[in-house]
Design a protein around this motif. Structure first.
Motif, PDB file in Angstrom:
ATOM      1  N   UNK A  35     -13.111 -29.611 -23.467  1.00 36.63           N
ATOM      2  CA  UNK A  35     -13.221 -29.120 -24.780  1.00 36.63           C
ATOM      3  C   UNK A  35     -12.397 -27.839 -25.051  1.00 36.63           C
ATOM      4  N   UNK A  37     -10.767 -24.761 -26.715  1.00 36.69           N
ATOM      5  CA  UNK A  37     -11.502 -23.923 -27.608  1.00 36.69           C
ATOM      6  C   UNK A  37     -10.411 -22.819 -28.213  1.00 36.69           C
ATOM      7  N   UNK A  38      -9.497 -22.911 -27.559  1.00 33.54           N
ATOM      8  CA  UNK A  38      -8.125 -21.986 -28.143  1.00 33.54           C
ATOM      9  C   UNK A  38      -6.709 -22.457 -27.711  1.00 33.54           C
ATOM     10  N   UNK A  40      -2.734 -21.128 -28.334  1.00 30.02           N
ATOM     11  CA  UNK A  40      -1.787 -20.322 -28.864  1.00 30.02           C
ATOM     12  C   UNK A  40      -0.254 -20.814 -28.898  1.00 30.02           C
ATOM     13  N   UNK A  58      -6.765 -23.181 -23.981  1.00 32.45           N
ATOM     14  CA  UNK A  58      -7.732 -22.992 -23.037  1.00 32.45           C
ATOM     15  C   UNK A  58      -8.923 -23.820 -23.398  1.00 32.45           C
ATOM     16  N   UNK A  59      -9.675 -24.307 -22.260  1.00 35.14           N
ATOM     17  CA  UNK A  59     -10.888 -25.217 -22.687  1.00 35.14           C
ATOM     18  C   UNK A  59     -12.169 -24.198 -22.230  1.00 35.14           C
ATOM     19  N   UNK A  60     -13.412 -24.624 -22.359  1.00 34.99           N
ATOM     20  CA  UNK A  60     -14.529 -23.567 -22.050  1.00 34.99           C
ATOM     21  C   UNK A  60     -14.215 -23.119 -20.831  1.00 34.99           C
ATOM     22  N   UNK A  61     -13.624 -23.727 -19.694  1.00 36.50           N
ATOM     23  CA  UNK A  61     -13.623 -23.275 -18.434  1.00 36.50           C
ATOM     24  C   UNK A  61     -12.394 -22.876 -17.981  1.00 36.50           C
TER      25      UNK A  61
ATOM     26  N   UNK B  41     -18.881 -28.404 -23.012  1.00 38.79           N
ATOM     27  CA  UNK B  41     -19.415 -27.651 -24.191  1.00 38.79           C
ATOM     28  C   UNK B  41     -20.483 -28.366 -24.743  1.00 38.79           C
ATOM     29  N   UNK B 233     -22.137 -21.700 -15.733  1.00 31.23           N
ATOM     30  CA  UNK B 233     -21.367 -20.658 -15.827  1.00 31.23           C
ATOM     31  C   UNK B 233     -21.240 -19.992 -17.249  1.00 31.23           C
ATOM     32  N   UNK B 303      -9.604 -14.856 -30.974  1.00 29.75           N
ATOM     33  CA  UNK B 303     -10.365 -16.216 -30.546  1.00 29.75           C
ATOM     34  C   UNK B 303      -9.837 -16.440 -29.209  1.00 29.75           C
ATOM     35  N   UNK B 304      -8.793 -15.399 -28.469  1.00 25.19           N
ATOM     36  CA  UNK B 304      -8.452 -15.797 -27.149  1.00 25.19           C
ATOM     37  C   UNK B 304      -9.444 -15.421 -26.127  1.00 25.19           C
ATOM     38  N   UNK B 305     -10.001 -16.622 -25.257  1.00 19.68           N
ATOM     39  CA  UNK B 305     -10.612 -15.999 -24.228  1.00 19.68           C
ATOM     40  C   UNK B 305     -10.056 -15.164 -23.225  1.00 19.68           C
ATOM     41  N   UNK B 307     -10.024 -14.017 -19.457  1.00 19.72           N
ATOM     42  CA  UNK B 307     -10.896 -14.416 -18.176  1.00 19.72           C
ATOM     43  C   UNK B 307     -10.789 -13.279 -17.103  1.00 19.72           C
ATOM     44  N   UNK B 330     -15.048 -18.626 -23.057  1.00 14.74           N
ATOM     45  CA  UNK B 330     -15.667 -18.996 -24.390  1.00 14.74           C
ATOM     46  C   UNK B 330     -17.075 -19.379 -24.479  1.00 14.74           C
ATOM     47  N   UNK B 332     -19.932 -21.104 -25.908  1.00 11.27           N
ATOM     48  CA  UNK B 332     -20.179 -22.110 -26.833  1.00 11.27           C
ATOM     49  C   UNK B 332     -21.363 -21.835 -27.838  1.00 11.27           C
TER      50      UNK B 332
END
Lengths: 123, 379
Positions: A35, A37-38, A40, A58-61, B41, B233, B303-305, B307, B330, B332
């Motif tokens: 999935x 999620x972001x 750029x 970027x995915x969730x992980x 997700x 996680x 919106x940028x995760x 890490x 992110x 969910x």
């Protein structure tokens, strides 16, 4: 579309459209990412060299970079995609294209894989 | 963590994961499911709405016992764990940490009073060192036994109780952090009402030979889906829970790590069993005077995760890094990027704006309370 679409080893697809190449990621890559999620995207007008990191996805992980497949100029980006990054999972080969770039010589595309070659590559 | 020279270990549920279509990855020396076909997700959201089944058999299960009785056993463990073990009632569990001489954290763990001993659950990546540490530091009257013939499952989410009660009706009577042994058809289930997702739920230790059968029965239920490490996680991150080796480690004290709540009054200065654990000088002093830095919740404004490893700065221009993100991604359920990290204590107040440097750009981040998603423990 099978004839004029090419594939990179980085799991991008390249399609010629009005003398520009449209770039996105393959279904296989989208599946691997999960999935999204972001996203750029680069700025329109940016000059890029082959293998420059041009898109962050970027995915969730995890985060991944999408590299410029060739030297050229980014002339258009798919801005609505940054508002709806999940689309990469739904329609990676269509609506979820990333950017269009202008390259010196379209024959450079001949070096990339055909659809059949890419299928072999990922199997 | 993975050492490619060494063969990866498998949990008793390996075949179950494969049958469920899991994507397997190396984790702490084990081949573990990172996700199932549902994807991270949806697995995350399903756990918050229904019930998620996790295989946590890679974690260490350890029994401590002593012929000298519970008091002697509890006091022995208190010499290496700064929590109130003696005050733990039979059938109750609490969170704890192993500290080192510098006041750093060797691992975090769960401690249950089983009535006839103490049952510990420790992190997979630390279990070999933890067991060596227990053997080296506990007195001779304590027997340390690693339980290797039991699987450990977690069933988490608002429908976990209803699902598990079909197999073990007694679980409806348990409250958050109860930890009991229930015998059904000559099989002993070790069940605690706890987990690491922020949801109500259970951790279930059962004989390894029965693990697949129980897992299959659970996922056959309408409300239960198997959930991988990816969603585990993101769930624990939204719940504000520390991941050992990332958010806390030997370089962070419990006060810096913002888990001082795990150290009960009786072990603090002025308590009846004050100190007496590795690193007590530093930890007791920090409990009284505060630490120089603190783990906080962080909400990236865009919106940028962001890490693990992302550097933090006080302003958009300042050259001096003031901290870094230790977990982030992110969320969910939060539907936005969420993170945690360390900041100087003077900046570690909710609402403070700081900056993270991401791909060469300074982006604003707000210090925020945790959890990022409300917990639903059944107290």
């Amino acid at each position: 579309m099978a004839a004029d679409i090419k594939f990179t080893e980085e799991h991008e697809w390249l399609r010629v459209e009005d003398d520009l190449i449209v770039v996105g990621i393959t279904e296989h890559a989208a599946e691997q990412l999960g999935d999204v999620v972001f996203i750029e995207l680069p700025e329109e007008g940016t000059t890029v060299s082959k293998d420059d990191e041009v898109v962050v996805i970027e995915s969730v992980k995890a985060a991944s970079d999408i590299l410029a497949p060739l030297d050229g100029e980014i002339v258009e980006v798919n801005d609505p995609l940054t508002e709806d990054p999940g689309k990469v999972g739904e329609d990676p080969m269509g609506d979820a294209w990333f950017f269009k770039m202008k390259i010196e010589d379209l024959s450079a595309l001949d070096d990339f894989m055909s659809e059949a070659e890419y299928k072999d590559f990922i199997s | 963590m993975s050492d490619h020279a060494t063969a990866l270990m498998r949990t008793p549920l390996y075949e179950f994961h494969i049958a469920q279509g899991a994507k397997m990855v190396p984790f702490a020396g084990y081949e573990m499911p990172v996700q199932y076909p549902m994807g991270v997700m949806k697995e995350h959201l399903h756990t918050r709405a229904g019930a998620g089944l996790f295989d946590v058999s890679h974690m260490g299960q350890v029994m401590l016992s002593s012929p000298e009785g519970f008091e002697a056993l509890a006091l022995a463990l208190e010499c290496i764990v700064p929590v109130d073990v003696l005050g733990l009632a039979p059938g109750r569990q609490r969170y704890g940490i192993f500290t080192d001489e510098t006041g750093g954290i060797l691992d975090d763990l769960m401690i249950s009073n089983t009535g006839d001993g103490l049952f510990l659950v420790v992190n997979a990546a630390c279990k070999v060192e933890d067991i060596a540490h227990l053997n080296a530091t506990l007195p001779d009257h304590v027997t340390v036994t690693e339980i290797t013939d039991r699987a450990l499952l977690a069933l988490q989410g608002p429908m976990a109780e209803a699902a598990l009660a079909r197999l073990v009706p007694q679980v409806t009577e348990l409250k958050f952090m109860d930890s009991v042994r229930i015998t059904i058809d000559h099989v002993e289930w070790w069940i605690s009402r706890s987990g690491y997702t922020g949801e109500d739920g259970f951790e279930i230790s059962i004989p390894a030979a029965l693990a697949t059968d129980v897992a299959e029965k659970l996922v056959a239920m309408e409300e239960v889906e198997p959930i991988g490490l990816g969603a585990r996680d993101s769930l624990r991150l939204e719940a504000g829970l520390c991941l050992y080796g990332h958010d806390i480690d030997t370089t962070t004290s419990p006060v810096e790590g913002n888990i001082a709540w795990a150290i009960q009054k009786v072990r603090r200065s002025g308590g009846a069993r004050e100190g007496g654990f590795p690193g007590a000088d530093r930890i007791l002093s920090e409990l009284h005077n505060g630490a120089e830095r603190k783990r906080v919740g962080l909400l990236p404004q865009g919106r940028a995760p962001m890490r693990e490893g992302t550097p933090l700065f006080a302003t958009a221009e300042s050259d001096d890094q003031i901290g870094e993100i230790t977990s982030g991604g992110f969320g969910p359920s939060a539907q936005c990027p969420v993170a945690m990290g360390y900041l100087p204590t003077e900046l570690a107040t909710n609402g403070t704006e700081i900056f993270a440097e991401l791909r060469g750009k300074r982006l604003p981040v707000t210090v925020a309370p945790m959890p990022f998603h409300a917990t639903s423990y059944k107290r």
